[in-house]
Design an enzyme around this catalytic site. Structure first.
Site, PDB file in Angstrom:
ATOM      1  N   HIS A 218       0.832  -1.212   0.000  1.00  0.00           N
ATOM      2  CA  HIS A 218       0.000   0.000   0.000  1.00  0.00           C
ATOM      3  C   HIS A 218       0.859   1.253   0.000  1.00  0.00           C
ATOM      4  O   HIS A 218       1.957   1.277   0.556  1.00  0.00           O
ATOM      5  CB  HIS A 218      -0.985  -0.001   1.173  1.00  0.00           C
ATOM      6  N   ASP A 239       5.965   2.089   7.050  1.00  0.00           N
ATOM      7  CA  ASP A 239       4.584   1.691   6.742  1.00  0.00           C
ATOM      8  C   ASP A 239       3.943   2.721   5.821  1.00  0.00           C
ATOM      9  O   ASP A 239       3.330   3.654   6.287  1.00  0.00           O
ATOM     10  CB  ASP A 239       3.797   1.550   8.051  1.00  0.00           C
ATOM     11  N   GLU A 273      -5.129   1.446   2.210  1.00  0.00           N
ATOM     12  CA  GLU A 273      -5.045   0.212   3.017  1.00  0.00           C
ATOM     13  C   GLU A 273      -5.374   0.469   4.469  1.00  0.00           C
ATOM     14  O   GLU A 273      -6.008  -0.348   5.146  1.00  0.00           O
ATOM     15  CB  GLU A 273      -3.634  -0.384   2.913  1.00  0.00           C
ATOM     16  N   GLU A 274      -4.913   1.616   4.969  1.00  0.00           N
ATOM     17  CA  GLU A 274      -4.994   1.893   6.411  1.00  0.00           C
ATOM     18  C   GLU A 274      -6.422   2.050   6.913  1.00  0.00           C
ATOM     19  O   GLU A 274      -6.657   2.062   8.111  1.00  0.00           O
ATOM     20  CB  GLU A 274      -4.194   3.158   6.753  1.00  0.00           C
ATOM     21  N   ASP A 301       4.442  -5.123   3.003  1.00  0.00           N
ATOM     22  CA  ASP A 301       3.957  -4.065   3.880  1.00  0.00           C
ATOM     23  C   ASP A 301       4.851  -4.060   5.121  1.00  0.00           C
ATOM     24  O   ASP A 301       4.708  -4.928   5.982  1.00  0.00           O
ATOM     25  CB  ASP A 301       2.494  -4.332   4.256  1.00  0.00           C
ATOM     26  N   HIS A 378       2.241   4.648  12.098  1.00  0.00           N
ATOM     27  CA  HIS A 378       0.983   5.385  12.311  1.00  0.00           C
ATOM     28  C   HIS A 378       1.184   6.605  13.209  1.00  0.00           C
ATOM     29  O   HIS A 378       0.216   7.081  13.824  1.00  0.00           O
ATOM     30  CB  HIS A 378      -0.114   4.468  12.889  1.00  0.00           C
TER      31      HIS A 378
HETATM   32  C1  IPO Z   1       1.401  -5.144  10.705  1.00  0.00           C
HETATM   33  C2  IPO Z   1       1.331  -6.253   9.891  1.00  0.00           C
HETATM   34  C3  IPO Z   1       1.670  -7.508  10.382  1.00  0.00           C
HETATM   35  C4  IPO Z   1       2.068  -7.619  11.691  1.00  0.00           C
HETATM   36  I1  IPO Z   1       2.649  -9.474  12.478  1.00  0.00           I
HETATM   37  C5  IPO Z   1       2.131  -6.517  12.489  1.00  0.00           C
HETATM   38  C6  IPO Z   1       1.797  -5.299  11.987  1.00  0.00           C
HETATM   39  C7  IPO Z   1       1.139  -3.761  10.267  1.00  0.00           C
HETATM   40  C8  IPO Z   1       0.341  -3.510   9.119  1.00  0.00           C
HETATM   41  N1  IPO Z   1      -0.775  -4.330   9.048  1.00  0.00           N
HETATM   42  C9  IPO Z   1      -0.057  -2.098   8.898  1.00  0.00           C
HETATM   43  O1  IPO Z   1      -0.215  -1.215   9.700  1.00  0.00           O
HETATM   44  N2  IPO Z   1      -0.267  -1.851   7.636  1.00  0.00           N
HETATM   45  O2  IPO Z   1      -0.608  -0.647   7.243  1.00  0.00           O
HETATM   46 ZN    ZN Z   2      -0.282   0.657   8.749  1.00  0.00          ZN
END
Ligand code: IPO
Ligand code: ZN
Length: 411
Positions: A218, A239, A273-274, A301, A378
């Site tokens: 994303h 991220d 995505e968020e 990601d 974030h």
């Molecule tokens: C995320 C993904 C997998 C794991 I294990 C821990 C954290 C973060 C992710 N999903 C995110 O914030 N994407 O935007």
């Molecule tokens: Zn994220």
């Protein structure tokens, strides 16, 4: 399909349905995330518990309508309280939500992890010459430069001006990379309800162009600590500038090498995505409805924070087991110095879930074991400095993705 309304949701719908005028949106989420929603007294209606399967275990996913305004809080709650991300998928309507969950369940129950009419591709490692020739071309400095470029936008929020420009600028960049190649197209995908576009670069396969291999991540970012998302600083270096930079480097190396895949390769930068995997859910749904044969999907990601001795955490829930084994074999064969572990990330933690729920084989190699991943995401502090100012960790993912694309891109 077996489903029933929960008493809690029915009660909430009865008590609060008329309290707020905002739109209700359909989402699916696991029961843990659903509990957070009920705790917040979010305005909900029509909740249904749908059976789901995770790594051979029966469980449940809840499909419910919820106040659109509650979604940001839900994302923040899932992140802070469940220590994971995403946590829900936004669906266009109840029928699509039910179908998505049913498909994900069918995939989980199917012996090869695919829908009934799909055959698993060959996962034989038989392109060693090409892989070994191209792996040394991956450059950390290129990945770092792309991360720096992407963090130069104030944010890449899916509704903000800079977030919208980041997407079209990326399309322009990919177009420039592909200049002179008539077998490559770069397209933006327009979504309904928000201005940020997804970006798709397609390298047409030479012998079986109808078979598609997807590498995606994303492009949007958020700062959940701010009350004004459109204005907040959200560099999103890890991220997920890191994922976009990683897949851009895979494309750069392939183009520099004059490599022509037998299958079609699609590089994807998803919008939004968020906020519930919106961009990827839209694309995976469209690809399925168009009957596209996606033979495999890799999600990138967060690739640039080394939070433990492990280099790669191969996510093992809501992903395809056979393709995950293929990825482990790729790492062992071509990148023997990497240490690979595996672990769960929960329902809808990233865009791979959109592909899984549309019946496609998806994998998600992640930067660290859960809890040891980058804790600055974030926030305004998700900067490259948090990764030591370099892209060394992401370069490992670029090599893994490159080997994956070459091996699955041939047959
Ligand atoms: C995320 C993904 C997998 C794991 I294990 C821990 C954290 C973060 C992710 N999903 C995110 O914030 N994407 O935007
Ligand atoms: Zn994220």
């Amino acid at each position: 399909m077996h489903s029933y309304k929960t008493l809690a949701a029915a009660a909430l719908a009865a008590c609060c349905g008329a309290a707020s005028a905002g739109p209700l949106v359909w989402i699916s989420l696991d029961t843990d995330a659903y509990a957070l929603l009920t705790e917040r007294n979010a305005r909900m209606a029509n909740a249904e518990h749908l059976p789901m399967v995770v790594a051979d275990r029966q469980t449940q996913v809840v499909l419910t309508q919820v106040d659109a305004d509650a979604l940001e809080q839900l994302s923040a709650d899932v992140h802070e309280r469940l220590h994971r991300c995403g946590g829900f998928i936004v669906h266009a309507n109840a029928a699509e939500g039910r179908q998505a969950v049913a498909r994900a369940r069918a995939v989980a129950l199917s012996p090869n992890g695919l829908l009934a009419n799909a055959a698993a591709p060959s996962y034989a490692l038989d392109d060693g010459a090409e892989v070994n020739a191209m792996l040394p071309l991956v450059q950390e400095s290129e990945i770092r430069a792309t991360i720096n470029q992407l963090t130069s936008y104030n944010n890449r929020y899916y509704k903000s001006k800079p977030g919208t420009k980041a997407a079209t600028d990326l399309a322009t960049r990919w177009q420039q990379m592909a200049a002179g190649r008539s077998d490559i197209t770069v397209e933006t995908v327009t979504h309904v309800g928000y201005p940020q576009k997804s970006v798709v670069m397609t390298v047409r396969g030479t012998t079986t162009p109808d078979d598609i291999v997807v590498i995606g991540g994303h492009l949007d970012s958020v700062n959940w600590q701010s009350l004004n998302q459109k204005k907040a600083r959200a560099p999103g270096a890890d991220d997920n500038a890191s994922g976009i930079a990683t897949l851009t480097e895979v494309a750069r190396v392939m183009l520099q090498s004059g490599y022509h895949p037998k299958r079609t390769l699609q590089f994807m930068a998803y919008a939004a995505e968020e906020v519930g995997l919106k961009g990827s859910a839209d694309i995976a749904n469209q690809w399925r409805l168009a009957g596209k044969q996606v033979v495999g999907v890799m999600q990138l990601d967060m690739t640039n924070f080394q939070g433990s001795a492990y280099d790669i955490n191969l996510i093992n829930d809501y992903t395809n087991a056979a393709q995950n084994t293929f990825l482990s074999n790729i790492a062992t064969t071509y990148l023997p110095t990497l240490s690979v572990t595996q672990g769960a990330c929960g329902y809808a933690c990233s865009d791979h879930a959109s592909w899984t729920s549309n019946g496609y084989a998806a994998s998600f190699p992640f930067e660290a074991p859960m809890g040891q991943d980058n804790q600055a995401i974030h926030t305004k502090n998700d900067t490259l400095a948090k990764s030591g100012g370099n892209a060394d960790h992401a370069a490992k993912f670029a090599r893994l993705a490159l080997a994956y694309a070459i091996e699955l891109g041939s047959d």
